[in-house]
Design a protein around this motif. Structure first.
Motif, short mmCIF file in Angstrom:
data_model
loop_
_atom_site.label_atom_id
_atom_site.label_comp_id
_atom_site.label_asym_id
_atom_site.label_seq_id
_atom_site.Cartn_x
_atom_site.Cartn_y
_atom_site.Cartn_z
N ASP A 121 1.51 -5.59 16.22
CA ASP A 121 2.56 -6.43 15.67
C ASP A 121 1.98 -7.64 14.95
N GLY A 122 0.92 -7.41 14.21
CA GLY A 122 0.30 -8.48 13.44
C GLY A 122 -0.29 -7.92 12.15
N PRO A 123 -0.64 -8.80 11.21
CA PRO A 123 -1.21 -8.34 9.95
C PRO A 123 -2.60 -7.76 10.14
N LEU A 124 -2.98 -6.88 9.23
CA LEU A 124 -4.35 -6.37 9.21
C LEU A 124 -5.24 -7.48 8.65
N LYS A 125 -6.18 -7.93 9.46
CA LYS A 125 -6.99 -9.08 9.08
C LYS A 125 -8.42 -8.67 8.71
N PHE A 126 -8.96 -9.42 7.74
CA PHE A 126 -10.33 -9.25 7.29
C PHE A 126 -11.00 -10.62 7.30
N VAL A 127 -12.32 -10.63 7.31
CA VAL A 127 -13.07 -11.87 7.32
C VAL A 127 -14.20 -11.80 6.31
N ASP A 183 2.81 -8.79 3.87
CA ASP A 183 1.59 -8.44 4.58
C ASP A 183 1.75 -7.06 5.21
N ILE A 184 0.66 -6.36 5.33
CA ILE A 184 0.67 -5.04 5.95
C ILE A 184 0.45 -5.22 7.44
N GLN A 185 1.40 -4.76 8.22
CA GLN A 185 1.41 -4.97 9.66
C GLN A 185 1.00 -3.70 10.40
N TYR A 186 0.39 -3.90 11.57
CA TYR A 186 0.01 -2.79 12.43
C TYR A 186 0.97 -2.72 13.61
N LYS A 187 1.61 -1.56 13.78
CA LYS A 187 2.58 -1.34 14.85
C LYS A 187 3.62 -2.47 14.90
N ALA A 188 4.26 -2.69 13.76
CA ALA A 188 5.24 -3.78 13.64
C ALA A 188 6.45 -3.54 14.53
#
Length: 219
Positions: A121-127, A183-188
């Protein structure tokens, strides 16, 4: 009347849940490794494909989550955004040993951009960080997956934790057509964890090979 066995079981369940929480990331990585048949892929372009086949694919961007941008350890969200000045579109992507990396036409020398751990339930994050520091964020959860509706399984889908079906674009307001930014979410979840209403639609993450011959993905 509660029995001694009831309290023993309750205590055991609390202990197990407490111990399991810090291991979630490593458990996901183990499951992802076990279920993945194609751990390396690329280079490729990355798009979102809505479930409605009449809607066009859209290239994904990386948008900084914090401003002003720090000099190191910059965190980004994987997003779509219509405005040309919004975010940065990678020139191409690669998947290497289940870690997803973005490459730009104007790279910052000595720095890399890779995926971070999945957050339900959060955005796909990159660093983006220097090549030494970025290693601590490494999270090998991605996999190249065959597209069952495409010829020869192509173009393939990106999957995470064994599935390509857990991605959505979400907005706080209903939108008709393509939203200005999402934003693209995972398991929203709908509504979100904060209890506020939001509007999500399922998408696939599509890998469009940029090689002379499209790289195959095993069944």
């Amino acid at each position: 009347m509660f029995t001694r066995g009831f309290f023993t079981s309750l205590l055991l369940s609390l202990v197990v849940s407490t111990i399991a929480t810090p291991l979630d990331a490593s458990i996901i990585e183990e499951r992802a490794a076990a279920s993945c048949k194609k751990k390396d892929y690329g280079p490729f372009k990355l798009f979102i494909a809505p479930e409605d086949p009449q809607r066009e694919w859209l290239p994904v961007k990386l948008i900084d989550l914090y401003t002003p941008r720090p000099t190191n350890d910059t965190i980004h969200a994987l997003s779509i955004c219509a405005n040309a000045d919004c975010g940065r579109t990678p020139a191409y992507w690669t998947l290497e040993n289940q870690v997803l990396s973005a490459f730009f036409l104007d790279p910052q020398e000595g720095f890399k951009t890779i995926n971070m751990a999945l957050q339900t339930d959060g955005p796909l994050k990159f660093v983006t960080s220097d090549e030494q520091s970025v290693k601590r964020y490494r999270s090998p959860v991605w996999c190249a997956k065959r597209n069952s509706s495409g010829a020869n399984g192509l173009p393939g889908y990106l999957s995470a934790d064994g599935s390509a079906e857990n991605f959505s674009i979400c907005t706080n307001m209903p939108s008709f057509g393509t939203p200005e930014r999402a934003d693209i979410q995972y398991k929203a979840r709908v509504p979100g964890q904060d209890g506020l209403e939001r509007y999500c639609s399922k998408v696939h993450l599509v890998m469009q090979s940029i090689g002379i011959v499209a790289e195959p993905i095993p069944a």
